[in-house]
Design a protein around this motif. Structure first.
Motif, PDB file in Angstrom:
ATOM      1  N   LEU A  32       0.845  -1.216   0.000  1.00 43.96           N
ATOM      2  CA  LEU A  32       0.000   0.000   0.000  1.00 43.96           C
ATOM      3  C   LEU A  32       0.869   1.250   0.000  1.00 43.96           C
ATOM      4  CD1 LEU A  32      -2.652  -1.072   2.666  1.00 43.96           C
ATOM      5  CD2 LEU A  32      -3.071  -0.764   0.217  1.00 43.96           C
ATOM      6  N   ASP A  33       2.006   1.140   0.697  1.00 45.44           N
ATOM      7  CA  ASP A  33       2.899   2.282   0.842  1.00 45.44           C
ATOM      8  C   ASP A  33       3.583   2.640  -0.473  1.00 45.44           C
ATOM      9  OD1 ASP A  33       5.790   3.209   2.671  1.00 45.44           O
ATOM     10  OD2 ASP A  33       3.808   4.118   2.844  1.00 45.44           O
ATOM     11  N   TRP A  34       3.571   1.704  -1.441  1.00 56.29           N
ATOM     12  CA  TRP A  34       4.252   1.924  -2.715  1.00 56.29           C
ATOM     13  C   TRP A  34       3.291   2.296  -3.842  1.00 56.29           C
ATOM     14  CZ3 TRP A  34       9.633   1.118  -3.990  1.00 56.29           C
ATOM     15  CH2 TRP A  34      10.424   0.883  -2.851  1.00 56.29           C
ATOM     16  N   PHE A  49      -7.568 -15.964  -2.782  1.00 53.22           N
ATOM     17  CA  PHE A  49      -8.373 -15.046  -1.980  1.00 53.22           C
ATOM     18  C   PHE A  49      -9.257 -15.781  -0.985  1.00 53.22           C
ATOM     19  CE2 PHE A  49      -6.975 -11.322  -3.927  1.00 53.22           C
ATOM     20  CZ  PHE A  49      -6.927 -11.483  -5.300  1.00 53.22           C
ATOM     21  N   GLU A  50      -9.412 -17.096  -1.200  1.00 58.27           N
ATOM     22  CA  GLU A  50     -10.218 -17.904  -0.280  1.00 58.27           C
ATOM     23  C   GLU A  50      -9.322 -19.015   0.270  1.00 58.27           C
ATOM     24  OE1 GLU A  50     -13.341 -15.504  -1.046  1.00 58.27           O
ATOM     25  OE2 GLU A  50     -13.307 -17.130   0.446  1.00 58.27           O
ATOM     26  N   TYR A  51      -9.770 -19.592   1.348  1.00 60.43           N
ATOM     27  CA  TYR A  51      -9.026 -20.696   1.965  1.00 60.43           C
ATOM     28  C   TYR A  51      -8.899 -21.856   0.984  1.00 60.43           C
ATOM     29  CZ  TYR A  51      -7.757 -24.433   5.184  1.00 60.43           C
ATOM     30  OH  TYR A  51      -7.121 -25.480   5.795  1.00 60.43           O
ATOM     31  N   ASP A  52      -7.684 -22.383   0.892  1.00 58.29           N
ATOM     32  CA  ASP A  52      -7.418 -23.520  -0.001  1.00 58.29           C
ATOM     33  C   ASP A  52      -6.608 -24.516   0.812  1.00 58.29           C
ATOM     34  OD1 ASP A  52      -6.226 -25.293  -1.852  1.00 58.29           O
ATOM     35  OD2 ASP A  52      -6.323 -23.789  -3.441  1.00 58.29           O
ATOM     36  N   LYS A 178      -8.146  -5.314  -0.513  1.00 59.82           N
ATOM     37  CA  LYS A 178      -8.048  -6.112  -1.744  1.00 59.82           C
ATOM     38  C   LYS A 178      -8.248  -5.219  -2.971  1.00 59.82           C
ATOM     39  CE  LYS A 178     -10.390  -9.866  -4.167  1.00 59.82           C
ATOM     40  NZ  LYS A 178     -11.503 -10.827  -4.107  1.00 59.82           N
ATOM     41  N   GLU A 179      -9.282  -4.403  -2.951  1.00 58.86           N
ATOM     42  CA  GLU A 179      -9.585  -3.575  -4.124  1.00 58.86           C
ATOM     43  C   GLU A 179      -8.486  -2.562  -4.382  1.00 58.86           C
ATOM     44  OE1 GLU A 179     -12.217  -5.946  -5.029  1.00 58.86           O
ATOM     45  OE2 GLU A 179     -11.949  -4.221  -6.359  1.00 58.86           O
ATOM     46  N   ASP A 180      -7.958  -1.971  -3.313  1.00 52.16           N
ATOM     47  CA  ASP A 180      -6.870  -0.990  -3.484  1.00 52.16           C
ATOM     48  C   ASP A 180      -5.674  -1.630  -4.174  1.00 52.16           C
ATOM     49  OD1 ASP A 180      -7.458   0.578  -0.241  1.00 52.16           O
ATOM     50  OD2 ASP A 180      -8.296   0.986  -2.219  1.00 52.16           O
ATOM     51  N   ILE A 181      -5.337  -2.844  -3.745  1.00 49.46           N
ATOM     52  CA  ILE A 181      -4.179  -3.537  -4.318  1.00 49.46           C
ATOM     53  C   ILE A 181      -4.467  -3.907  -5.770  1.00 49.46           C
ATOM     54  CG2 ILE A 181      -2.782  -5.649  -4.204  1.00 49.46           C
ATOM     55  CD1 ILE A 181      -2.011  -3.890  -1.918  1.00 49.46           C
ATOM     56  N   LEU A 182      -5.676  -4.420  -6.015  1.00 53.29           N
ATOM     57  CA  LEU A 182      -5.988  -4.868  -7.379  1.00 53.29           C
ATOM     58  C   LEU A 182      -6.032  -3.696  -8.354  1.00 53.29           C
ATOM     59  CD1 LEU A 182      -8.692  -7.665  -6.889  1.00 53.29           C
ATOM     60  CD2 LEU A 182      -6.226  -7.848  -7.006  1.00 53.29           C
ATOM     61  N   ALA A 184      -4.355  -0.838  -8.066  1.00 53.45           N
ATOM     62  CA  ALA A 184      -3.114  -0.039  -8.133  1.00 53.45           C
ATOM     63  C   ALA A 184      -2.347  -0.394  -9.403  1.00 53.45           C
ATOM     64  CB  ALA A 184      -2.257  -0.306  -6.897  1.00 53.45           C
ATOM     65  N   LYS A 185      -2.012   0.635 -10.167  1.00 49.41           N
ATOM     66  CA  LYS A 185      -1.403   0.399 -11.488  1.00 49.41           C
ATOM     67  C   LYS A 185       0.003  -0.167 -11.367  1.00 49.41           C
ATOM     68  CE  LYS A 185      -4.061   3.621 -14.209  1.00 49.41           C
ATOM     69  NZ  LYS A 185      -4.570   4.901 -13.739  1.00 49.41           N
ATOM     70  N   ASN A 186       0.693   0.171 -10.305  1.00 43.33           N
ATOM     71  CA  ASN A 186       2.087  -0.273 -10.210  1.00 43.33           C
ATOM     72  C   ASN A 186       2.275  -1.486  -9.302  1.00 43.33           C
ATOM     73  OD1 ASN A 186       1.510   1.375  -7.913  1.00 43.33           O
ATOM     74  ND2 ASN A 186       3.702   1.588  -7.543  1.00 43.33           N
ATOM     75  N   ILE A 187       1.159  -2.064  -8.824  1.00 49.96           N
ATOM     76  CA  ILE A 187       1.266  -3.257  -7.969  1.00 49.96           C
ATOM     77  C   ILE A 187       0.763  -4.455  -8.768  1.00 49.96           C
ATOM     78  CG2 ILE A 187       0.644  -4.348  -5.783  1.00 49.96           C
ATOM     79  CD1 ILE A 187       1.884  -1.721  -5.144  1.00 49.96           C
ATOM     80  N   SER A 188       1.587  -5.470  -8.902  1.00 48.56           N
ATOM     81  CA  SER A 188       1.183  -6.703  -9.583  1.00 48.56           C
ATOM     82  C   SER A 188       1.133  -7.816  -8.549  1.00 48.56           C
ATOM     83  CB  SER A 188       2.182  -7.085 -10.676  1.00 48.56           C
ATOM     84  OG  SER A 188       2.245  -6.080 -11.648  1.00 48.56           O
ATOM     85  N   LEU A 189      -0.084  -8.230  -8.234  1.00 48.53           N
ATOM     86  CA  LEU A 189      -0.274  -9.307  -7.253  1.00 48.53           C
ATOM     87  C   LEU A 189      -0.326 -10.630  -7.990  1.00 48.53           C
ATOM     88  CD1 LEU A 189      -1.140 -10.506  -4.448  1.00 48.53           C
ATOM     89  CD2 LEU A 189      -3.503  -9.947  -5.112  1.00 48.53           C
TER      90      LEU A 189
END
Lengths: 518, 117
Positions: A32-34, A49-52, A178-182, A184-189
């Motif tokens: 988030l900080d990046w 995103f769910e238990y596996d 989750k939505e913020d990370i997804l 974010a243009k410069n974050i690739s999860l």
């Protein structure tokens, strides 16, 4: 941006500026900080995103020594990490937790509480907490009827916690970020990316790439300028130890410190408080009744020094319920974390139901103290890797949990000090549980000796590479671009729950890496 | 046996018989029964517990195992103040896990001397 790595081709190569390994509290807060920086951030998560259960099974391992929870169910492997089970309890460490104490071997951080304060404030925001203020005075102005016990606060004081709404009952940090990370243009999860090996250059001074796998049998190679391990204290140690093709003892482990000094918070039912008369306060309401604040009785720095004890606090729960409540170490023994949670909560409900008919008369004014106390750093309490491999071919982690005499003596004295101050205040009397009554016995532990699922110390900080895995900036000694985020970096465990401090420390690390990369 | 000797030995015998009876008279210590009432503790403990704690105290502190001794230690005491001072000055004792003031432990001990289980 999100990619399920199971959909990638085998031996895919991914490149970025920084690679964060693990999307739990530390990893998510650093990511988030990046956001909105000019740097490409790769965020790797072992699960989805769910238990596996297939992924969760990678966490299985043996435990020896003091009885512990199953390793498979004491953490969660999915986006959000163990915040999916988190109780949300947040409080900063005390200044004494950072200093070297001559009665606590291997104590002392290379940073002070003041160094961390600015980051605590930022961590407060990230964890969706209220103002960064943990004094009772402040909260008494905000919330009515927070009447403290009339104790001498220079001896026993009221330590405050805030409860994060990002706790497990709300789905953890995943729900909030989750939505913020997804987006974010410069974050690739990349989900379903379990890092199984770290590859360094020939001189083993720089990390070149990490190797991730998943259950499809595919491998992914991730290259970056900087790598941050954020998979939790047990898994971080496991990964360093298992990355041993170029460094036989494991990366960062030339001095045999990786995995050692595993610390938990002992959380044990230690004594009873019987009040002579009802005491009107909302300060000690049962946990689920007031999910914003929590308070425990703490021992002052001066008294800890005088008595040469560890730092611990005592929280209250109604005795009528507590008497029917089995220790968590008993009810949380299913390897499937979902079943362990169900057992625990069902048991709590049963205990509360049994207590209803008994909560009259003197016992309605009686409470049980649960003491949460730091464990003395012990090199023999450790995470190692064994010969057994998991499904992805990585050696499993084993835990040997070991306690010391200082741990037990400290728990006893914390409760005796509280008992004397309660007596002095005239409001009631305290009775220590049987296992604490023999002052000569600092070795045996009762069946109900719980940990708090707080894993700390396995990649501890020290400016001396003989005594620590990471330096004061959480950079691994001897490696230019490898860092560790999280509570594994703690040299000592402090009294309160670790999450606020680990996020603060992670944000501090984030700033450090930003300065380096810029 | 000659009469003088009989009278002498008889006197000794009488003394031997009467001394325990005299001791019996000393055993009946007279004091304000409130000395043995640990008022605060009675809000959280039943009589059985007070006796149990008192009995334990007397075992732990054998020098204070007599009613007379305990009465002397407790006479003319402002219990509220004394108990608070005990906690302030570290005059406390742990009995069966309970952290107690010495004064209130003595009160329980005194109570237990006259109220055996």
């Amino acid at each position: 941006m999100h990619t399920d790595s199971r959909t990638l081709s085998d031996n895919s190569i991914i490149e970025g500026d920084i690679c964060i390994i693990g999307a739990g509290a530390a990893g998510i807060c650093i990511a988030l900080d990046w956001i909105n920086t000019p740097f490409k951030v790769i965020l790797l998560e072992s699960g989805g995103f769910e238990y596996d259960d297939e992924v969760q099974d990678l966490y299985k391992g043996k435990t020896t020594g003091q009885k512990y929870f199953p390793l498979k169910s004491s953490r969660l492997s999915l986006f959000g990490g163990t915040t999916g089970h988190w109780a949300g309890m947040c409080s900063p460490f005390d200044p004494i937790d950072f200093i070297e104490r001559d009665w606590v071997p291997n104590s002392g951080w290379p940073i002070s509480r003041k160094d961390l304060d600015p980051f605590y404030a930022r961590a407060n925001d990230k964890l969706k907490l209220g103002p960064y203020n943990y004094t009772l005075d402040f909260w008494q102005k905000e919330v009515p009827n927070l009447n403290p016990f009339p104790l001498d606060e220079s001896i026993v004081w009221h330590k405050m916690w805030q409860i994060s709404p990002a706790w497990g009952f709300n789905g953890g940090l995943s729900t909030f970020y989750k939505e913020d990370i997804l987006k974010a243009k410069n974050i690739s999860l990349y989900t379903y990316s379990t890092v199984v090996d770290i590859k360094a250059n020939e001189n083993v001074t720089n990390i070149e790439h990490v190797l991730a796998k998943n259950h499809t049998g595919k491998s992914i190679n991730i290259k970056a300028k900087h790598f941050i391990l954020a998979t939790g204290a047990i898994q971080n140690a496991r990964l360093l130890l298992a990355s041993n093709k170029q460094a036989p003892k494991g990366l960062g482990n030339d001095n045999d410190v990786v995995g050692r000094y595993f610390m938990e918070h002992l959380e044990i039912q230690t004594s009873e408080l019987w009040l002579f008369k009802p005491f009107l306060t909302d300060l000690f309401n049962p946990f689920f009744e007031n999910p914003k604040l929590w308070c425990e009785l703490a021992i002052s720095e001066k008294v800890q020094i005088e008595n040469r004890i560890l730092n611990g606090t005592a929280g209250l729960s109604p005795l009528s319920t507590a008497r029917h409540t089995k220790p968590r170490i008993e009810t949380w023994q299913n390897e499937d974390p979902r079943k362990s949670v169900d057992n625990l909560l069902r048991h709590w409900d049963e205990a509360a139901t049994l207590a209803e008919s008994e909560n009259h008369g003197a016992i309605s004014r009686a409470f049980e103290f649960q003491t949460r106390i730091e464990q003395a750093p012990n090199p023999d309490s450790r995470v190692t890797i064994g010969p057994e491999l998991d499904e992805l071919g990585m050696p499993r982690a084993n835990l040997h949990w070991a306690l010391t005499e200082l741990d037990k003596r400290s728990i006893r004295e914390v409760n005796q000090i509280i008992g004397k101050q309660i007596g002095r205040s005239g409001i009631g009397r305290v009775k220590l549980k049987e296992f604490l009554q023999d002052e000569k016995d600092n070795i045996s532990w009762p069946e109900g000796t719980n940990g708090g699922w707080h894993h700390m110390g396995t990649t501890r900080m020290s400016n001396d590479p003989n005594k620590g895995v990471v330096d004061a900036n959480c950079q691994v000694h001897g490696l230019n671009n490898l860092y560790v985020a999280g509570s594994g970096c703690y040299p000592t465990a402090g009294a309160p729950n670790p999450t606020l401090t680990l996020v603060a420390l992670s944000l501090r690390l984030s700033d450090f890496v930003k300065n380096r990369i810029s | 046996m000659k009469r003088r000797k009989f009278l002498f030995y008889g006197t000794i015998g009488m003394a031997a018989l009467s001394i325990p009876m005299s001791c019996q008279n000393f055993k009946d210590v007279v004091y304000d029964p409130n000395l043995a009432q640990a008022e605060s503790l009675s809000m959280i403990w039943d009589t059985e517990t007070i006796i149990e704690i008192g009995t334990h105290y007397r075992k732990l502190v054998p020098d204070e195992n007599r009613e007379r001794t305990l009465v002397k230690l407790l006479e003319e005491t402002d219990f509220g103040e004394r108990i608070k001072e005990d906690f302030e000055n570290g005059q406390t004792i742990m009995i069966d896990g309970w952290i107690l003031s010495i004064t209130e432990a003595r009160q329980c001990a005194l109570f237990s001397t006259v109220n055996h289980q």
